[in-house]
Design a protein around this motif. Sequence first.
Motif, short mmCIF file in Angstrom:
data_model
loop_
_atom_site.label_atom_id
_atom_site.label_comp_id
_atom_site.label_asym_id
_atom_site.label_seq_id
_atom_site.Cartn_x
_atom_site.Cartn_y
_atom_site.Cartn_z
N GLY A 131 -1.40 -11.29 14.78
CA GLY A 131 -1.76 -10.32 13.74
C GLY A 131 -2.80 -9.30 14.14
N THR A 132 -2.95 -9.09 15.45
CA THR A 132 -3.95 -8.14 15.91
C THR A 132 -3.27 -6.83 16.26
OG1 THR A 132 -5.14 -10.03 16.77
CG2 THR A 132 -5.90 -7.86 17.47
N GLU A 133 -3.37 -5.88 15.38
CA GLU A 133 -2.72 -4.58 15.58
C GLU A 133 -3.18 -3.98 16.90
OE1 GLU A 133 -2.34 -0.35 15.83
OE2 GLU A 133 -4.27 -1.34 15.52
N GLY A 134 -2.23 -3.49 17.67
CA GLY A 134 -2.56 -2.85 18.94
C GLY A 134 -2.59 -3.83 20.09
N VAL A 135 -2.79 -5.12 19.80
CA VAL A 135 -2.80 -6.13 20.85
C VAL A 135 -1.50 -6.93 20.80
CG1 VAL A 135 -3.98 -8.14 21.82
CG2 VAL A 135 -5.32 -6.27 20.80
N THR A 136 -1.18 -7.47 19.65
CA THR A 136 0.00 -8.36 19.58
C THR A 136 1.12 -7.81 18.70
OG1 THR A 136 -0.85 -9.63 17.69
CG2 THR A 136 -1.50 -10.37 19.89
N GLN A 137 0.87 -6.77 17.97
CA GLN A 137 1.95 -6.23 17.14
C GLN A 137 1.66 -4.79 16.73
OE1 GLN A 137 0.95 -8.63 13.13
NE2 GLN A 137 2.25 -6.84 12.76
N CYS A 138 2.73 -4.12 16.34
CA CYS A 138 2.61 -2.84 15.66
C CYS A 138 2.19 -3.10 14.22
CB CYS A 138 3.95 -2.10 15.68
SG CYS A 138 4.44 -1.54 17.32
N PRO A 139 1.56 -2.14 13.59
CA PRO A 139 1.16 -2.38 12.20
C PRO A 139 2.39 -2.47 11.30
CG PRO A 139 0.79 -0.09 12.79
CD PRO A 139 1.19 -0.79 14.06
N ILE A 140 2.19 -3.11 10.17
CA ILE A 140 3.26 -3.29 9.17
C ILE A 140 3.24 -2.09 8.24
CG2 ILE A 140 4.16 -4.80 7.38
CD1 ILE A 140 2.24 -6.99 8.69
N LEU A 141 4.36 -1.41 8.17
CA LEU A 141 4.41 -0.17 7.41
C LEU A 141 4.53 -0.42 5.90
CD1 LEU A 141 4.81 0.96 10.28
CD2 LEU A 141 6.40 2.61 9.30
N PRO A 142 4.13 0.57 5.11
CA PRO A 142 4.27 0.45 3.66
C PRO A 142 5.70 0.10 3.26
CG PRO A 142 2.94 2.35 4.18
CD PRO A 142 3.46 1.83 5.49
N SER A 143 5.81 -0.81 2.34
CA SER A 143 7.04 -1.34 1.76
C SER A 143 7.82 -2.22 2.73
CB SER A 143 7.91 -0.26 1.11
OG SER A 143 8.73 0.37 2.05
N ASP A 144 7.33 -2.40 3.94
CA ASP A 144 7.93 -3.36 4.86
C ASP A 144 7.42 -4.77 4.54
OD1 ASP A 144 9.84 -2.64 6.64
OD2 ASP A 144 8.48 -2.12 8.27
N LEU A 153 0.86 -1.19 0.00
CA LEU A 153 0.00 0.00 0.00
C LEU A 153 0.90 1.24 0.00
CD1 LEU A 153 -2.66 -1.19 2.61
CD2 LEU A 153 -2.74 -1.38 0.13
N PHE A 154 0.32 2.38 -0.23
CA PHE A 154 1.16 3.57 -0.41
C PHE A 154 1.46 4.28 0.91
CE2 PHE A 154 -1.36 2.81 -4.21
CZ PHE A 154 -0.33 2.53 -5.09
N THR A 155 0.45 4.49 1.70
CA THR A 155 0.64 5.24 2.95
C THR A 155 -0.05 4.53 4.11
OG1 THR A 155 -1.32 6.52 2.34
CG2 THR A 155 0.80 7.51 1.83
N GLU A 156 -0.55 3.34 3.86
CA GLU A 156 -1.33 2.63 4.87
C GLU A 156 -0.60 1.42 5.39
OE1 GLU A 156 -5.72 2.08 4.09
OE2 GLU A 156 -5.03 3.07 2.27
N ASN A 157 -0.79 1.15 6.66
CA ASN A 157 -0.24 -0.02 7.29
C ASN A 157 -1.23 -1.18 7.19
OD1 ASN A 157 1.82 1.78 8.21
ND2 ASN A 157 0.38 2.48 9.78
N VAL A 158 -0.76 -2.36 7.55
CA VAL A 158 -1.65 -3.52 7.60
C VAL A 158 -1.26 -4.44 8.75
CG1 VAL A 158 -2.34 -3.77 5.18
CG2 VAL A 158 -0.19 -4.77 5.94
N ALA A 159 -2.12 -5.38 9.05
CA ALA A 159 -1.83 -6.50 9.94
C ALA A 159 -2.85 -7.58 9.59
CB ALA A 159 -1.96 -6.09 11.40
N ILE A 160 -2.40 -8.83 9.60
CA ILE A 160 -3.31 -9.92 9.24
C ILE A 160 -3.43 -10.91 10.39
CG2 ILE A 160 -3.68 -11.91 7.72
CD1 ILE A 160 -2.86 -10.33 5.41
#
Lengths: 573, 573
Positions: B102-115, B80-87
Motif C-alpha cells: 500500500g505504499t504509493e510509488g513503491v509498491t503500487q500505483c494510487p487507487i483512482l476515484p471510484s475505483d 473521493l472526487f478527484t483524489e487518489n488513495v493508497a493504504i
Amino acid sequence: MDEFLKKRVITFLTILFLVACCSVRRAEARVRRYKWEVKYELKSPDCYKKLAITINGRSPGPSIVARQGDTIIVELKNGLFTENVAIHWHGIRQIKTPWMDGTEGVTQCPILPSDTFVYKFVVDRPGTYLYHAHYGMQREAGLYGSIRVLLKEGESEPFRYDYDRSIILNDWYHKSTHELSLGLTSINFAWINEPQSILIQGRGKFDCNTVGTTTTLCNASNPECAPYTMTVVPGKTYRLRIGSLTALSALSFEIEGHNMTVVEADGHYVEPFIITNLFIYSGETYSVLVTADQDPSRNYWASAKIVSRNSTTNGFAIFNYYPTHPRRDPPTILPPGPHWDDVAPRLAQSYAIKARRGFIYPPPQKSDRTIVMLNTQNTVGGYRRWSVNNVSFNMPHTPYLIAYKHNLLHAFDQRQPPDGYDFVGYNIFAPPPNPNATISNAAYRLEFNTIVDIVLQNANTMNAKNSETHPWHLHGHDFWVLGYGLGKFDAGKDSERFNLVDPIMKNTVAVHPFGWTALRFRADNPGVWAFHCHIESHFFMGMGVVFEEGVERVGELPSSIMGCGDTKGFYKP
Amino acid sequence: MDEFLKKRVITFLTILFLVACCSVRRAEARVRRYKWEVKYELKSPDCYKKLAITINGRSPGPSIVARQGDTIIVELKNGLFTENVAIHWHGIRQIKTPWMDGTEGVTQCPILPSDTFVYKFVVDRPGTYLYHAHYGMQREAGLYGSIRVLLKEGESEPFRYDYDRSIILNDWYHKSTHELSLGLTSINFAWINEPQSILIQGRGKFDCNTVGTTTTLCNASNPECAPYTMTVVPGKTYRLRIGSLTALSALSFEIEGHNMTVVEADGHYVEPFIITNLFIYSGETYSVLVTADQDPSRNYWASAKIVSRNSTTNGFAIFNYYPTHPRRDPPTILPPGPHWDDVAPRLAQSYAIKARRGFIYPPPQKSDRTIVMLNTQNTVGGYRRWSVNNVSFNMPHTPYLIAYKHNLLHAFDQRQPPDGYDFVGYNIFAPPPNPNATISNAAYRLEFNTIVDIVLQNANTMNAKNSETHPWHLHGHDFWVLGYGLGKFDAGKDSERFNLVDPIMKNTVAVHPFGWTALRFRADNPGVWAFHCHIESHFFMGMGVVFEEGVERVGELPSSIMGCGDTKGFYKP
C-alpha cells in the motif's frame, strides 16, 4: 556579366528567395508549444485567501493565442499532490483527435500527480474559445483560461477594430471543491449556494467586513484583488472577447455609457446588433466591438451582474481612458444592470443572434433523428439529482472512447437512454413527480454522418413555480440554433417555425426558464462527446449525456489516455 | 447389532465426526472480508469542523480484528472526487505479497476515484498494528485505523488480562493536507507548525474561544468532540494497545494514578517493565497492562502530552470506573506530564525495551553490510528538505516494484545512494553546511538474504543547537534494535556494545536528538520496501530511502497495481 553585375544579380536573387521563403513561412501553420504546471497556490482573487488550482502560478491560466490551422501542444504537468486533472479545450472540435478533448471519463483517464500529459490538437477555426478543467468540480478551483484563434495571416475579419482583448467572467466560491462536491453528493444535501463574488478576468471584491476581524484570511487592500483595469485609447475601437466560465451564474455584462456591437458568438460571426448589456451564460463566448467614444477625462465601470438568480453583488472592473489614472474610480455609482428576474431581455438577445450575412452555413433542411431532452430535478435513492428524460448521468470510470474502441462494453450501461419523455402526460409547470428516475451511464449512439435534432425542454424544478436557465454545451461539434420557445415544445407546430435560413452556429446555448431550445448538428466527428449543462454543479449532479458516433473510424488511441478503470486490465508486459 | 445399538453407534460416530470437524474449523485460518469506502466528511474531532478523509464515515476507520494466519481482504472503494488513495498496513510484513504493502510509488500505483482496489494479505504474527494512508500527506486528513491480530485460538499470551482495548493517538491540523503540502513544497517555505490538538481515539479539544465568535466552524459542545471514555470495571486488568499515528508529535501517554506494565512493542513481547508514562513516537505501537486498582468512586484523566517540542496543550480522555458516570470529570487537574525538553526519561525507556525471556529471536551475530544514515536538514535548489547522507528522497511516479520487475529502469535514478557520510569531517553538533545535497529517487539494492545494519545518525538541524526526534519505520520487516547512543556513532567502539543477546524486534524506532540508533535486519523478504521517518511531513520533505531485495523472486504482479507512470506504456489491447 561583370563581377559587379553578377553580385547584384546574386543579391537580388537572394532577396527574392528570402521574400518567397518568408511569405511561405507566413502562410504556414505553426506549432505553438506551451509548458504548463498545474499547482495549488494560495490566491486572493476577491481579497479572500483560498487554495486555488493554478497554471504556472496563475488563475486564469496563460492565454493561448494562435492562428487558424496552428497545432497547439500543451505539455501539462500535474503538480498537485494527490489529485488528478484533465483539461478540456472548449469549442475546439478535435477533428481526428477525439482523445484530446480532455473530458475525464469520456475521452481520457485523468492525469495523475507528477505525470505530464501532452495535449496536441489543431485549432481549425478562428474564434474565441476557452479551456478549463473537466474533472470533478476542479473548474471552480480556478483552473481555466482563454483561447484566441486568429485568422490566417493576411486574411481579415468582416468588421474593423484596433485592438483585441480577452476577458473571462467567473463566479467564485470560498469553500474547496471537495467540500462543495461533498455537499452535492450527500443524502443530507448541501447546495453550493450563491457565489461569494463575481470575477472579471480573475479579479473580484469580497466584502472583508463580513468575515470579522479575527481572521487574516481576508485583506481588502491586497493588490491581487484590485479591480481589473482595461485601458483604452480615446477614439479607438476594441474587440472584447468575453467568455463566461461561471460555476453557476448567468451574467449581464456592461460598460457604463458604452454600446457594444455583437459580432461573434462561440467562433461564428453574428449579424451585428447593438446592445448596452450582454447576457452571457457559462460556456459561451462573444466578441463585442466597443469604441472609446465617451468623455476621456474620466473612467467608467464595467460590471457583471448575476441574472436569473437573486444573488451576489455585481462584479466590476475599470474601463480606463488613457491617460486618466487606471486606479481612479469612476465618479458614478456602479450601473445597477437589468433586474435579475426579468427574462424578456434575455430571450430577446437569444432571438437576436443570427449568422452574419455572407458567413451563413446553411443547415440541413431536415433531421434524421430528434431527441427531446426533458430537464428535471429529481430525488433518486435519496440523492438530489438533475436528469434528462428521468435518467441522471453518472460518469463511468473507464472512459467511453476507450471502452467503445476496445470492446470493454461491460464498463457502462449498454441500454440507450430515452429519446423523449411523456410529452402528453408530463406537466412542465409543476414540480416533477418522476418516480421512475434512475442514475445511469448509458450513452446515445448516433448513426455516423446523420443529422440529429436536440430539443432541450426545460421544466419546473422541485420548488414550486421555479425553473432555471441551463446553458448546454456540446463537445466536438458546433450546432445550429434552430429556435427557442416558451412552454412545452410542440413537435408539429414548433418545428415548422425553426430558423433554417440563417441560424447561428454555437457550441453552448441556453434553455430559458419553462422554455425550450432546439438545435441541430451533423454527427460527423468520429468519437465520443459529452453534451451537458455547463453549470458545473448541475453536470456533477447528473445533467448531461454522452453521444457516440463513428467510433469505428477513430484511429489508434494513444496509451497516454489509459491507466484507469478497465484499461488497467490491458496490462501485458 | 440390534437397531437400538446401531442407532446409538451412529449417533456417537456422528458426534465424534462433528467434534473433529469443529476442532479443525476452530484451528483453521479464516478469511476476514471488509468493504470500505474512503470519502470526505465534515468532522469535528476536536470541536473544529474540518473536511476529513474517512472510511465508512469514520475517522479513525473501522478496526481490523483477526487471528494469526487469517487472510484479510479489504475491498477499498475510493469515494473521493478527484483524489487518489493508497493504504499501508503498518507492521504487516506482506510476505509473498509485496504488492499489497500500500505504499504509493513503491509498491503500487494510487487507487483512482471510484475505483475499488482489493487488498489481500495474511496477518502472520499476532500483535498490535496500524493502517493508514501512504500517499501524499493524506494520513493527516484522518485516514487511519488499528489492526489487532490475536493469537490462534487456544493459544495464550505470556501475561494475563481481562479485557483488550485499542487506542490510537494522533495530532490534528485544521488546514487541509493540500495547503500543508503546498507550504512544504514552496520556495517560500511554510512549515506545518504545531498541531491544533491531540486526539485520543479520534477525539480532542480545541479551544473554540481562540477563533472568535463570528464563525460557526467551532462548537465546543459538539458531541463529536466529547472526550473519549474508557470504562473499566474495578479490579480488572486491561490490555491497552496504544498506537501513535501523529503527523509530527512525540507523545507521553499516562493514566492518572495508574501504573502501566509494558508487555508488547510493534508485535513483539517485551520483558515487562513498569512505567507511569509511556513515550510513544509516530508509527509505534505498545501494549500496556493497566489494573483498575484505584478508588473506584471517581474517574481519572488519561492524557497525551507532546514531548520534544514545546507545543500544543495536552490531549485527554476519561478513564472511567464503572459505575461512575462516564461524563463526570475527574476531581483533579490534568496531570502535567514530563517536561517537554527532558530527553533523559525518553532515552531510559528506549534502553529499557528488551525482548521477553522465552520469546527472544536471537539476532545474527554480525552483518554483511552497514549503512550509516546521516539525518540532516538541507536547502536544495531553494527548497527546504530533509535528507539522508545528503540525498533527499523524492518519489518516482512509476512504482519501484513494477519498475524493477519489468525493467523500466529509466523510471528512476539507477545510482545507489551512499552507504555513509563524511564520518571524520562532519560536525553533527552544528547546522549542516551540505553544499552537495541533492534530490534523488535512487534506491538501495540489498543482496538477498544478507544481514544489513542501519545506523541512524542524528545531527543538528538548520537551527543552531537543535536536533529533533525521528521515528524511523521499516516496511516489510522487523529489525533488531541493537543499541542507542548519544553523539557521533563510532563504528569500532559502539558496535562492540550492541545488544546481541536480547534485543527487541520492532518496525519503528526513534533516533533521539544528537544521538544514534543501530538496527539490524535480514533482507529476506523479496520486494521493494520503504524505510522512512514516520513524521509525515519529514518523509514528504525527503526523509526516507527505499530498499530492493530479491525482486527477481517476486511472483507475477497483479494488474490492479498498474496504471500510472510508465506502466501506462504497457498498454497492448
